[in-house]
Design a protein around this motif. Structure first.
Motif, mmCIF file in Angstrom:
data_model
loop_
_atom_site.group_PDB
_atom_site.id
_atom_site.type_symbol
_atom_site.label_atom_id
_atom_site.label_comp_id
_atom_site.label_asym_id
_atom_site.label_seq_id
_atom_site.Cartn_x
_atom_site.Cartn_y
_atom_site.Cartn_z
ATOM 1 N N ALA B 384 5.612 -1.534 3.816
ATOM 2 C CA ALA B 384 6.552 -0.459 3.552
ATOM 3 C C ALA B 384 5.941 0.631 2.672
ATOM 4 O O ALA B 384 6.366 1.760 2.793
ATOM 5 C CB ALA B 384 7.818 -1.239 2.491
ATOM 6 N N LYS B 385 4.881 0.189 1.938
ATOM 7 C CA LYS B 385 4.499 1.127 1.127
ATOM 8 C C LYS B 385 3.720 2.230 1.884
ATOM 9 O O LYS B 385 3.650 3.419 1.703
ATOM 10 C CB LYS B 385 3.046 0.648 0.358
ATOM 11 C CG LYS B 385 2.625 1.411 -1.105
ATOM 12 C CD LYS B 385 1.542 0.493 -1.617
ATOM 13 C CE LYS B 385 0.953 1.316 -2.856
ATOM 14 N NZ LYS B 385 0.026 0.479 -3.689
ATOM 15 N N ASP B 386 3.350 2.191 3.258
ATOM 16 C CA ASP B 386 2.628 2.973 3.966
ATOM 17 C C ASP B 386 3.883 4.054 4.467
ATOM 18 O O ASP B 386 3.415 5.288 4.761
ATOM 19 C CB ASP B 386 2.332 2.268 5.447
ATOM 20 C CG ASP B 386 1.110 1.566 5.084
ATOM 21 O OD1 ASP B 386 0.338 1.733 4.145
ATOM 22 O OD2 ASP B 386 0.761 0.607 6.003
ATOM 23 N N ASN B 387 5.031 3.873 4.374
ATOM 24 C CA ASN B 387 6.118 4.867 4.780
ATOM 25 C C ASN B 387 6.479 5.576 3.319
ATOM 26 O O ASN B 387 7.345 6.271 3.469
ATOM 27 C CB ASN B 387 7.207 4.049 5.171
ATOM 28 C CG ASN B 387 6.972 3.467 6.667
ATOM 29 O OD1 ASN B 387 5.942 3.926 7.100
ATOM 30 N ND2 ASN B 387 7.802 2.828 7.056
ATOM 31 N N VAL B 388 5.721 5.350 2.193
ATOM 32 C CA VAL B 388 6.247 6.152 0.986
ATOM 33 C C VAL B 388 5.209 7.216 0.686
ATOM 34 O O VAL B 388 4.124 7.101 1.133
ATOM 35 C CB VAL B 388 5.896 5.122 -0.359
ATOM 36 C CG1 VAL B 388 6.451 5.909 -1.501
ATOM 37 C CG2 VAL B 388 6.989 3.933 -0.093
ATOM 38 N N SER B 389 5.633 8.312 0.444
ATOM 39 C CA SER B 389 4.844 9.735 0.354
ATOM 40 C C SER B 389 3.617 9.411 -0.642
ATOM 41 O O SER B 389 3.729 8.787 -1.411
ATOM 42 C CB SER B 389 5.659 10.783 -0.205
ATOM 43 O OG SER B 389 4.621 11.746 -0.776
ATOM 44 N N GLN B 390 2.671 9.711 -0.141
ATOM 45 C CA GLN B 390 1.234 9.673 -0.854
ATOM 46 C C GLN B 390 1.525 10.322 -2.113
ATOM 47 O O GLN B 390 0.540 9.971 -3.222
ATOM 48 C CB GLN B 390 0.053 10.230 -0.083
ATOM 49 C CG GLN B 390 -0.010 9.921 1.132
ATOM 50 C CD GLN B 390 -0.920 8.820 1.404
ATOM 51 O OE1 GLN B 390 -1.842 8.460 0.434
ATOM 52 N NE2 GLN B 390 -0.844 7.872 2.101
ATOM 53 N N ASN B 391 2.125 11.086 -2.172
ATOM 54 C CA ASN B 391 2.311 11.927 -3.692
ATOM 55 C C ASN B 391 2.798 11.267 -4.736
ATOM 56 O O ASN B 391 2.679 11.480 -5.826
ATOM 57 C CB ASN B 391 3.194 13.047 -3.369
ATOM 58 C CG ASN B 391 2.837 14.158 -2.466
ATOM 59 O OD1 ASN B 391 1.568 14.432 -2.612
ATOM 60 N ND2 ASN B 391 3.446 15.015 -1.950
ATOM 61 N N LEU B 392 3.581 9.871 -4.488
ATOM 62 C CA LEU B 392 4.393 9.313 -5.504
ATOM 63 C C LEU B 392 3.352 8.255 -6.003
ATOM 64 O O LEU B 392 2.938 7.653 -5.447
ATOM 65 C CB LEU B 392 5.344 8.278 -4.782
ATOM 66 C CG LEU B 392 6.273 8.069 -5.730
ATOM 67 C CD1 LEU B 392 7.448 8.937 -6.611
ATOM 68 C CD2 LEU B 392 7.277 6.887 -5.161
ATOM 69 N N ASN B 393 3.010 8.336 -7.267
ATOM 70 C CA ASN B 393 2.055 7.571 -7.986
ATOM 71 C C ASN B 393 3.005 6.210 -8.512
ATOM 72 O O ASN B 393 3.620 6.279 -9.358
ATOM 73 C CB ASN B 393 1.638 8.174 -9.253
ATOM 74 C CG ASN B 393 0.889 7.403 -10.072
ATOM 75 O OD1 ASN B 393 0.279 6.164 -9.520
ATOM 76 N ND2 ASN B 393 0.533 7.744 -11.194
#
Lengths: 224, 451
Positions: B384-393
Motif C-alpha cells: 500500500a505504501k507504494d501508492n502513497v506519494s513520495q513527498n509524504l514523510n
C-alpha cells in the motif's frame, strides 16, 4: 371647535409622518464589541499581537498567550512610534495600526457565527436544547437534497426563516446562541433529525401541521 | 383672525406638501428596490433555464458515448449544471412545499452524475439498467426544461411579477399555495415524483436517506428503565429527579427525551435522550456555564476515556479534540481487532473547570455500530505504501475502516505523515490499493481539525 379639529389633525399628521420616518430608519443594533487587551489578558490574540510586535522589533521575548509587563512596554513603544495614545492598552486603534483584525471571534468560522445569529433571532428565550435544535435543523437541511447545500444557502433561502424576513437575525447577540451554534456544528442534534419546526401558537399553515412530528422542545414543534 | 387663518393654512399646506413629497420619494425608492429585486430573480431564472437545458443535452449524449474520457466530461458537466440550477432555484421566492421535489430531483441528478463520474474514472462501464435510468432522467430533465421555459415566458410577458410573489408569500409557512409560481412548481413536483429511485455511491442516494440505524435491532425498554439508565450514566448521587421534556416522539432513532434535575443546582438544564431500543444514550447536553479552564487537554482525554469505559463503551480510542467555551470535545472511535472503525464515533464534552461530563453525542455510533466481520486485507502495508506519494514523510501506519460519502465502509491503510511542516493522513484501500482519501490536519489553537 374648528380650531381644535384642525390642530388635532395637524398633530395627527405629524405623528403619522413621524411614525413613518422612524419606522423606516430604525435599524437593529449591529453586533459590535469593542475589544481591549491589557496586562492580565490571555488568549490567542495576545500571541498574535506579540508576534506582530516582535516582527516590528518592539517585543523581544517569546510570543505566548499572556499579556504581561514586557508586552505592555512593547505596546507603549509601538504606540509612541505611531503617535497613538501611549497607554499600553491594545484597543481597536492599536490593533488597526498593528494590522490585526479586531474581530474577537476571529478563530470561529463564519458559518458558525451566522448560525449563532440565526439561533439568536429565531430562538431567544427558548430552552438551551431548543436553541441547539434550531441549529441542528439548519445543518440537517444542508444534508437533505430538497434544500440548499450550504449553511448560508439554507439560512437565506427566501421565506425559510422569519428571523430573516423581519431582520431579527441582526439583533444583538446573546451568549447562549453562540454556545448552541458551537454544539450544533459539532454534531449535537436534540431535534432528532428534524428539517422543520414551527410555533403552533403562531402558525396556521396546514401543510406544516401535517408533517410527522418528532419532538416538542419549548415552544417549537420539530418535524420531519 | 384673518392672519391666524392664513398662518394655519400655510402650516397645513406645508405639512401636506411635505408629507406627499416624502411619500412619493419613499414610493420611488421602494420601486427602485423592487425592480432591482425582480431583476435579480429574473437573472436567476434565465440562468436556471440555461443550466437545465445544457444538462439535458449532456444527459442525452451519454448513451452514444464510447470512451470513458468523454463520459467523465459529460458527467462533470451534468453535475456542475445540476448543482448550479439547484442552488439558484433555492434562491427564488418559491415556497418550500412547492419547490422541494424539483430541488431533490436536481440534487440527486447532480450527485448521481458525480458518482458515475468517479466510476468512469476507475474504468467501469455503465450497466444497461443505469443507461435506462439515465434515459428516464433525460426525459424528466426535458420536461423540467419545457416548464421552466414556459415560466420564463410568462414572467417576460409580465404575467408574473416576482416582487408581487415576494410580498404575498413572505414566509414559508405564511400562506398556502396561491401564487402562480408556487402552483407551477407544485405541478412540476407531482410529475417529477415519478422519476426512478436512485441508488448509487453518493450522500443523496435513496439508501443513505432511508438508512436504518443498527440500534433498532435491539429490544425495546420501558420509560422507567430509561430513567434508571440515565441515572447510571449521570451518576446516581448527582440526580435529584428526572422528567420527560417532550411528549412527542418520532425521530429516526425513537428515544425517551429526559430532562434531569441535578442536586443543589438552581439554573442550568441537563437533557438526555435514551433510545427506546437498547436503552443507549443518543445525546446528552448540560448547558451549565463553564467559566474557567483548570484542566488541560490530556487530563480531559483521560477523564473522558475512563468515563466511556465506565458506562460500558469498551475499546474506544480518542481520535481528535477541540476546545471551545471552556470545554473540551473529544471524539472517540471504536477499535475492533486493532482496526480503527471511524463510522462508530462518540463525542464526549468535558467541562474544563471541574472535569464534569457536560455532553455526549452518540448518534453516529448508534446508526453504524455493529460487530463487523472484518475481512483480511488483500495487500500488505508495504504494498500500500507504494501508492502513497513520495513527498509524504510517513510517521505512522494503521488499519482502519472509513465511511465513504454513501456510508459504504472501506478498509484502508491509514498513513499519517508530514509534508512541508503540515500534517496529512492518506487512506489507501487495503483490498486494491486505491488512494481513497486524503485528509489535511489543521492545527488551530482550539484543537486539530481535519479537512
Amino acid at each position: 371647535m374648528k380650531r381644535v379639529t384642525l390642530i388635532s389633525m395637524i398633530a395627527l399628521i405629524f405623528a403619522f409622518s413621524y411614525c413613518i420616518i422612524t419606522k423606516s430608519t430604525i435599524l437593529y443594533p449591529k453586533v459590535v464589541e469593542a475589544v481591549t487587551y491589557n496586562v492580565g489578558s490571555s488568549n490567542q490574540q495576545v500571541k498574535q499581537i506579540e508576534q506582530r510586535l516582535k516582527q516590528l522589533g518592539f517585543f523581544t521575548g517569546t510570543p505566548d498567550n499572556y499579556y504581561d509587563n514586557n508586552t505592555k512596554n512593547a505596546v507603549i513603544k509601538f504606540q509612541k512610534s505611531k503617535g497613538l495614545k501611549a497607554d499600553g492598552i491594545v484597543g481597536d486603534q492599536t490593533l488597526k495600526a498593528l494590522n490585526i483584525s479586531s474581530n474577537k471571534s476571529s478563530n470561529s468560522n463564519p458559518d458558525t457565527q451566522l448560525l449563532a445569529r440565526l439561533i439568536n433571532g429565531e430562538g431567544r428565550g427558548e430552552p438551551y436544547i431548543g436553541q441547539v435544535a434550531i441549529g441542528a435543523v439548519v445543518l440537517n437541511r444542508t444534508r437533505d437534497p430538497r434544500f440548499p447545500r450550504t449553511i448560508p444557502g439554507v439560512i437565506y433561502q427566501p421565506g425559510a426563516f422569519t428571523a430573516i424576513a423581519d431582520g431579527q437575525i441582526n439583533a444583538a447577540i446573546e451568549e447562549s446562541p453562540k454556545k448552541a451554534a458551537n454544539d450544533a456544528m459539532n454534531g449535537w442534534d436534540p431535534s432528532g433529525g428534524a428539517v422543520f419546526y414551527y410555533n403552533p401558537a403562531k402558525t396556521t399553515n396546514k401543510w406544516i401541521w401535517s408533517r410527522p412530528v418528532i419532538k416538542k422542545i419549548g415552544k417549537h414543534i420539530f418535524t420531519k | 383672525m384673518f392672519n391666524k387663518r392664513s398662518f394655519l393654512a400655510i402650516v397645513v399646506s406645508i405639512i401636506i406638501v411635505g408629507s406627499t413629497t416624502f411619500g412619493t420619494l419613499m414610493y420611488l425608492d421602494r420601486r427602485d428596490y423592487r425592480i432591482f429585486l425582480g431583476n435579480q430573480y429574473q437573472k436567476y431564472l434565465y440562468e436556471i433555464v440555461t443550466n437545465v437545458e445544457s444538462l439535458q443535452v449532456s444527459l442525452s449524449k451519454v448513451p452514444v458515448t464510447m470512451s470513458e474520457k468523454q463520459g467523465i466530461i459529460l458527467f462533470s458537466e451534468i453535475w456542475r449544471q445540476a448543482s448550479a440550477a439547484q442552488d439558484k432555484l433555492n434562491s427564488l421566492p418559491i415556497s418550500h412545499e412547492a419547490l422541494s421535489q424539483t430541488s431533490k430531483f436536481l440534487s440527486q441528478l447532480g450527485d448521481f452524475s458525480y458518482a458515475l463520474l468517479k466510476r468512469s474514472n476507475s474504468g467501469e462501464k455503465l450497466s444497461d439498467v443505469e443507461l435506462k435510468t439515465l434515459q428516464k432522467l433525460t426525459d424528466y430533465a426535458g420536461y423540467l426544461n419545457a416548464q421552466l421555459h414556459e415560466l420564463e415566458q410568462e414572467v417576460s410577458q409580465g404575467k408574473i411579477d416576482w416582487t408581487e410573489i415576494k410580498v404575498k408569500g413572505r414566509t414559508l409557512f405564511a400562506n398556502n399555495l396561491q401564487n402562480p409560481v408556487d402552483v407551477k412548481f407544485e405541478n412540476i413536483g407531482k410529475e417529477l415524483q415519478q422519476y426512478p429511485t436512485l441508488i448509487y455511491d453518493g450522500p443523496f442516494s435513496e439508501n443513505v436517506l432511508n438508512i436504518k440505524p443498527k440500534v433498532l435491532n435491539e429490544s425495546k425498554i420501558s420509560l422507567d428503565e430509561a430513567k434508571k439508565i440515565a441515572k447510571n450514566i449521570l451518576g446516581e448521587d448527582r440526580v435529584e429527579s428526572i422528567d420527560v421534556y417532550s411528549n412527542k416522539q418520532g425521530g429516526k432513532i425513537p428515544v425517551y427525551p429526559l430532562s434531569v434535575k441535578i442536586k443543589g443546582r438552581k439554573n442550568g438544564n441537563l437533557d438526555i435522550d435514551i433510545s427506546q431500543n437498547g436503552g443507549k444514550v443518543v445525546y446528552m447536553l448540560d448547558d451549565r456555564d463553564v467559566k474557567s479552564s483548570k484542566l488541560n487537554m490530556k487530563q480531559a482525554i483521560d477523564k473522558a476515556t475512563k468515563y466511556l469505559d465506565s458506562i460500558g463503551y469498551k475499546g474506544m480510542i480518542p481520535s481528535f479534540t477541540l476546545k471551545y467555551d471552556n470545554t473540551a470535545l473529544i471524539n472517540f472511535v471504536y477499535v475492533q481487532d486493532k482496526v480503527v472503525i471511524y463510522p462508530d464515533q462518540i463525542k464526549v464534552k468535558i467541562a474544563l473547570d471541574n472535569g464534569d461530563i457536560v455532553g455526549i453525542e452518540a448518534q453516529h455510533f448508534l446508526v453504524a455500530h455493529t460487530e463487523r466481520k472484518l475481512q483480511k486485507p488483500r495487500i500488505t502495508a508495504q504494498e500500500a505504501k507504494d501508492n502513497v506519494s513520495q513527498n509524504l514523510n510517513i510517521k505512522n501506519i494503521r488499519l482502519s475502516i472509513i465511511p465513504m460519502e454513501s456510508l459504504r465502509e472501506v478498509m484502508c491503510y491509514e498513513f499519517y505523515g508530514e509534508y512541508n511542516g503540515e500534517k496529512f493522513i492518506v487512506y489507501i484501500n487495503a483490498m486494491d490499493g486505491t488512494e481513497e482519501r486524503i485528509l489535511k490536519i489543521l492545527e488551530t489553537p482550539n484543537g486539530e481539525l481535519t479537512m
